[in-house]
Scaffold this active site. Structure first.
Site, mmCIF file in Angstrom:
data_model
loop_
_atom_site.group_PDB
_atom_site.id
_atom_site.type_symbol
_atom_site.label_atom_id
_atom_site.label_comp_id
_atom_site.label_asym_id
_atom_site.label_seq_id
_atom_site.Cartn_x
_atom_site.Cartn_y
_atom_site.Cartn_z
ATOM 1 N N PHE A 191 -33.118 47.696 14.351
ATOM 2 C CA PHE A 191 -34.432 47.051 14.487
ATOM 3 C C PHE A 191 -35.547 48.060 14.711
ATOM 4 O O PHE A 191 -36.520 48.117 13.953
ATOM 5 C CB PHE A 191 -34.345 46.050 15.643
ATOM 6 C CG PHE A 191 -35.594 45.286 15.944
ATOM 7 C CD1 PHE A 191 -36.489 44.939 14.948
ATOM 8 C CD2 PHE A 191 -35.868 44.888 17.247
ATOM 9 C CE1 PHE A 191 -37.641 44.210 15.231
ATOM 10 C CE2 PHE A 191 -37.005 44.158 17.547
ATOM 11 C CZ PHE A 191 -37.894 43.829 16.541
ATOM 12 N N ILE A 192 -35.413 48.894 15.738
ATOM 13 C CA ILE A 192 -36.474 49.854 16.053
ATOM 14 C C ILE A 192 -36.524 50.968 15.024
ATOM 15 O O ILE A 192 -37.599 51.379 14.567
ATOM 16 C CB ILE A 192 -36.280 50.428 17.470
ATOM 17 C CG1 ILE A 192 -36.407 49.309 18.510
ATOM 18 C CG2 ILE A 192 -37.290 51.540 17.755
ATOM 19 C CD1 ILE A 192 -36.119 49.750 19.928
ATOM 20 N N GLY A 193 -35.369 51.465 14.635
ATOM 21 C CA GLY A 193 -35.318 52.546 13.655
ATOM 22 C C GLY A 193 -36.017 52.187 12.360
ATOM 23 O O GLY A 193 -36.691 53.025 11.745
ATOM 24 N N LYS A 230 -26.842 52.085 30.336
ATOM 25 C CA LYS A 230 -28.115 52.663 29.924
ATOM 26 C C LYS A 230 -28.634 53.638 30.975
ATOM 27 O O LYS A 230 -29.195 54.687 30.628
ATOM 28 C CB LYS A 230 -29.148 51.562 29.668
ATOM 29 C CG LYS A 230 -28.862 50.694 28.456
ATOM 30 C CD LYS A 230 -28.785 51.492 27.168
ATOM 31 C CE LYS A 230 -30.128 52.045 26.755
ATOM 32 N NZ LYS A 230 -30.069 52.745 25.430
ATOM 33 N N TYR A 281 -24.313 46.443 30.915
ATOM 34 C CA TYR A 281 -25.239 47.054 29.960
ATOM 35 C C TYR A 281 -26.249 47.947 30.660
ATOM 36 O O TYR A 281 -26.453 49.109 30.286
ATOM 37 C CB TYR A 281 -25.956 45.965 29.160
ATOM 38 C CG TYR A 281 -27.134 46.466 28.375
ATOM 39 C CD1 TYR A 281 -26.967 47.397 27.353
ATOM 40 C CD2 TYR A 281 -28.425 46.018 28.646
ATOM 41 C CE1 TYR A 281 -28.057 47.867 26.627
ATOM 42 C CE2 TYR A 281 -29.511 46.470 27.931
ATOM 43 C CZ TYR A 281 -29.331 47.405 26.921
ATOM 44 O OH TYR A 281 -30.411 47.872 26.214
ATOM 45 N N ALA A 301 -29.162 54.730 19.276
ATOM 46 C CA ALA A 301 -27.844 54.097 19.155
ATOM 47 C C ALA A 301 -27.333 53.605 20.501
ATOM 48 O O ALA A 301 -27.267 54.358 21.469
ATOM 49 C CB ALA A 301 -26.852 55.081 18.543
ATOM 50 N N THR A 335 -25.987 46.716 22.891
ATOM 51 C CA THR A 335 -26.880 45.949 23.748
ATOM 52 C C THR A 335 -26.251 44.596 24.055
ATOM 53 O O THR A 335 -25.202 44.258 23.537
ATOM 54 C CB THR A 335 -28.240 45.747 23.074
ATOM 55 O OG1 THR A 335 -28.054 45.010 21.857
ATOM 56 C CG2 THR A 335 -28.882 47.082 22.737
#
Length: 359
Positions: free
Chosen positions: A14-16, A187, A183, A83, A86
């Site tokens: 999505f962000i990439g 992170k 999660y 990467a 999530t």
């Protein structure tokens, strides 16, 4: 701006997909590495939104051989580490998968950079607001405190809020990270790994703690991709959107274009090294409010409080972006109403396509 090679892990996501064109203007070469997991991508074909000049590699960041082969021929000057696995709820039942990708995948990358004499000038990590957990609250007597994770007993008794207290927006300068999900814990571990490694080897590093990112380009086959696209799918079917807890949970919804601009701002900033930035819209919106906007657009029944809950979810999450605005040449530009309209328009078109109409 460094005109060398920029490597983007998880860059087909999505962000990439929203930053590639920006990167192509600033670097001699952009390389995307992504495992094209079936939970997010319908096929392993090259994403259509990638520019033809972008090198696309299907690879698993947990795979040592993949890293050695990549770094044998390419020495990136900047790495954007997107990467990650999530999904708050999913991480409770697939904690090994989250730990493997988010933690071991990061250490594999760092070890490979040393092993192949490919230490970059900068690493930018996209982290998450999940590292804060429930964050800090203000008691009615004026004292600030960290309530910690809500217990199963609290949730089963529908004790959604912490009594006699008010939620305070998240800020790296004022909050200690206290993740309340697997999660979030992975992170935060990513952050510690990147920070300690970069300091040891003299590498610039910046961390962006993202709030709830939404917008065109979200995966429509990933049930963990976010509640906004899920709400839209439900409303389009003229069904009532179910609201967990009492529907009054706060979230900070930040548009994908604003997130992409924040990443670019960090790359060009000369004073972002070693800092952590909160990236959001800067204000909290209840889940109920978002659901009502979407339901109204599609003429769906009013959202219904179902009283269900999800383990690991925080009660509220919004952030103070004062520091981000001050230190970066950046500020969010897209309002929630405008962003939701853009996302709805995109999903409407996507669902008209035969390949997605039955998803």
């Amino acid at each position: 701006m460094n005109k060398g090679i920029c490597l983007v892990t998880g860059g087909a996501g999505f962000i990439g997909g929203h930053i590639t064109s920006m990167l192509e203007k600033e670097f001699e070469k952009v390389i995307i590495v992504d495992n094209m997991h079936e939970q997010i991508h319908k096929s392993k074909e090259r994403p259509s939104n990638l520019l033809s000049t972008t090198e696309f590699i299907i690879g698993d960041i947990c795979n040592q051989d993949m890293w050695d082969q990549l770094l044998l021929n390419h020495k990136p000057s900047v790495i954007i580490h997107l990467a990650a696995e999530t999904g708050t709820g999913q991480s409770l039942t697939e904690s090994t998968r989250h730990g493997q990708v988010n933690v071991v995948g990061t250490t594999q990358m760092l070890d490979a950079l040393i092993r192949n004499d490919a230490i970059p000038a900068k690493i930018l990590l996209t982290s998450s607001r999940a590292v804060y957990g429930e964050g800090k609250w203000l008691h009615e007597n004026g004292s600030e405190f960290y309530p910690g994770q809500r217990t199963r007993e609290q949730l089963e008794n529908a004790e959604w809020d912490f009594t006699k207290s008010t939620y305070l927006p998240l800020s790296n300068s004022r909050n200690f990270p206290m993740p309340s999900s697997i999660y979030g814990a992975t992170k935060l571990t990513q952050e510690y790994l990147i920070s300690s490694w970069c300091k040891s080897y003299g590498v610039d590093q910046t961390i962006l703690r993202l709030q709830n990112v939404y917008g065109p380009g979200q995966s429509l086959i990933n049930s963990y991709t976010g509640i906004v696209s899920l709400f839209i799918r439900i409303a389009k079917e003229k069904k009532s959107i179910p609201l967990y807890e009492d529907g009054k949970m706060l979230r900070d919804f930040v548009y994908i274009g604003d997130v992409a601009n924040a990443i670019y701002a960090v790359l060009v900033a000369e004073h972002a090294n070693g800092k952590v930035f909160d990236i959001g819209s800067g204000y909290g919106t209840t889940i109920k409010e978002v659901a009502e906007i979407i339901a109204s657009r599609y003429g769906a029944p009013i959202p219904t409080v179902c009283g269900m809950y999800r383990n690991g979810d925080v009660r509220h999450a919004s952030c103070d972006i004062t520091d981000s605005i001050e230190y970066l040449d950046w500020a969010p530009q897209v309002t929630l109403q405008k962003g939701l309209n853009l996302l709805c328009n995109w999903i409407d078109k996507e669902l008209d396509k035969p390949s997605l109409s039955t998803v």
